[in-house]
Design a protein around this motif. Structure first.
Motif, PDB file in Angstrom:
ATOM      1  N   GLU A  51      40.310 114.919  26.836  1.00  0.00           N
ATOM      2  CA  GLU A  51      40.629 115.499  28.122  1.00  0.00           C
ATOM      3  C   GLU A  51      39.513 115.347  29.146  1.00  0.00           C
ATOM      4  OE1 GLU A  51      41.796 119.512  27.504  1.00  0.00           O
ATOM      5  OE2 GLU A  51      43.326 118.993  26.051  1.00  0.00           O
ATOM      6  N   ASN A  52      38.357 114.833  28.749  1.00  0.00           N
ATOM      7  CA  ASN A  52      37.213 114.700  29.644  1.00  0.00           C
ATOM      8  C   ASN A  52      36.787 116.034  30.238  1.00  0.00           C
ATOM      9  OD1 ASN A  52      36.905 111.974  29.176  1.00  0.00           O
ATOM     10  ND2 ASN A  52      37.912 111.332  31.048  1.00  0.00           N
ATOM     11  N   ALA A  71      32.981 110.537  27.563  1.00  0.00           N
ATOM     12  CA  ALA A  71      34.202 110.643  28.351  1.00  0.00           C
ATOM     13  C   ALA A  71      34.995 109.350  28.238  1.00  0.00           C
ATOM     14  CB  ALA A  71      33.858 110.931  29.815  1.00  0.00           C
ATOM     15  N   VAL A  72      36.251 109.415  28.646  1.00  0.00           N
ATOM     16  CA  VAL A  72      37.140 108.259  28.615  1.00  0.00           C
ATOM     17  C   VAL A  72      37.205 107.660  30.020  1.00  0.00           C
ATOM     18  CG1 VAL A  72      39.498 107.492  28.176  1.00  0.00           C
ATOM     19  CG2 VAL A  72      38.477 109.263  26.730  1.00  0.00           C
ATOM     20  N   LYS A 151      33.535 101.383  31.889  1.00  0.00           N
ATOM     21  CA  LYS A 151      32.879 101.789  30.648  1.00  0.00           C
ATOM     22  C   LYS A 151      31.384 101.483  30.750  1.00  0.00           C
ATOM     23  CE  LYS A 151      36.909 101.041  27.737  1.00  0.00           C
ATOM     24  NZ  LYS A 151      37.464 100.395  26.550  1.00  0.00           N
ATOM     25  N   GLY A 152      30.571 102.357  30.147  1.00  0.00           N
ATOM     26  CA  GLY A 152      29.129 102.132  30.176  1.00  0.00           C
ATOM     27  C   GLY A 152      28.364 103.391  29.814  1.00  0.00           C
ATOM     28  N   VAL A 170      22.444 110.960  28.484  1.00  0.00           N
ATOM     29  CA  VAL A 170      23.322 109.852  28.858  1.00  0.00           C
ATOM     30  C   VAL A 170      24.780 110.299  28.728  1.00  0.00           C
ATOM     31  CG1 VAL A 170      23.313 108.839  26.523  1.00  0.00           C
ATOM     32  CG2 VAL A 170      23.812 107.403  28.491  1.00  0.00           C
ATOM     33  N   LEU A 171      25.570 109.902  29.718  1.00  0.00           N
ATOM     34  CA  LEU A 171      27.013 110.067  29.683  1.00  0.00           C
ATOM     35  C   LEU A 171      27.599 108.726  29.249  1.00  0.00           C
ATOM     36  CD1 LEU A 171      29.786 111.395  30.281  1.00  0.00           C
ATOM     37  CD2 LEU A 171      29.447 110.742  32.687  1.00  0.00           C
ATOM     38  N   ILE A 172      28.211 108.714  28.081  1.00  0.00           N
ATOM     39  CA  ILE A 172      28.802 107.480  27.550  1.00  0.00           C
ATOM     40  C   ILE A 172      30.282 107.469  27.916  1.00  0.00           C
ATOM     41  CG2 ILE A 172      29.319 106.157  25.475  1.00  0.00           C
ATOM     42  CD1 ILE A 172      26.809 107.561  24.224  1.00  0.00           C
ATOM     43  N   VAL A 173      30.673 106.466  28.681  1.00  0.00           N
ATOM     44  CA  VAL A 173      32.057 106.331  29.110  1.00  0.00           C
ATOM     45  C   VAL A 173      32.665 105.180  28.314  1.00  0.00           C
ATOM     46  CG1 VAL A 173      33.592 105.911  31.066  1.00  0.00           C
ATOM     47  CG2 VAL A 173      31.499 107.244  31.391  1.00  0.00           C
ATOM     48  N   GLU A 174      33.673 105.499  27.521  1.00  0.00           N
ATOM     49  CA  GLU A 174      34.288 104.518  26.618  1.00  0.00           C
ATOM     50  C   GLU A 174      35.669 104.115  27.067  1.00  0.00           C
ATOM     51  OE1 GLU A 174      33.954 107.020  23.153  1.00  0.00           O
ATOM     52  OE2 GLU A 174      32.106 106.039  22.562  1.00  0.00           O
TER      53      GLU A 174
END
Length: 174
Positions: A51-52, A71-72, A151-152, A170-174
């Motif tokens: 759900e982020n 997060a997605v 993504k990053g 770090v915020l990892i966005v997948e």
């Protein structure tokens, strides 16, 4: 809401989650009505990747409770920063600034030191900022909503003077 009520609500939510495994639908309205937004933030880590909904805490020891958020990509992110300490923002203020990939954190923090008038968010560095919370003191919280499509790995820091040394992640966005 006192601490005992929060703990009771969390136990109830955990019980509902365990007993509802395998069922298609539960009745989340009942816990939400009795606990409101405070429980929503507390329960967020279990569902954060779907759900982020992200919650991070800063304390009077100049620390975040985590250095990694996930997060997605392409879905709205609702991020809450909670200052769980007691010291006011003038002495121990915290914010959370999510920076573009490749941003020099030390250089950003140096410029932030001189940006007291804008709560340590330097106007000259707006292009480096994806999103940021307001500056908060002990017992306060702030929630922001934003979306990252790519993504990053995006660094985050507290830009209050001197805090970046210990308050980063770090915020990892997948």
């Amino acid at each position: 809401m006192n601490t005992k009520t929060k703990i009771s609500a969390l136990i109830l939510m955990g019980f509902l989650a365990v007993t509802s495994c395998g069922k298609k639908e539960t009745t989340p309205a009942e816990p939400a009505e009795t606990t409101e937004a405070s429980t929503e933030g507390e329960a967020a880590p279990a569902t954060s990747t779907e759900e982020n909904v992200l919650v991070i805490e800063g304390n009077d020891q100049m620390q975040f409770n985590t250095n990694e958020l996930k997060a997605v990509a392409g879905k709205p992110i609702k991020l809450t920063l909670k200052h769980v300490g007691k010291i006011p923002k003038e002495a121990m203020g915290h914010n959370l600034v999510i920076l573009q990939e490749g941003t020099d954190q030390a250089a950003f923090a140096l410029k932030a030191n001189d940006a007291k008038a804008t709560d340590y968010i330097p106007e000259s560095e707006k292009a480096s900022i994806i999103a940021h919370t307001k500056l908060i003191g002990g017992g306060e919280e702030d929630t922001i909503e934003f979306t990252i499509d790519k993504k990053g790995s995006y660094p985050f820091i507290c830009s209050f003077p001197g805090h970046v040394a210990m308050m980063k992640g770090v915020l990892i966005v997948e």
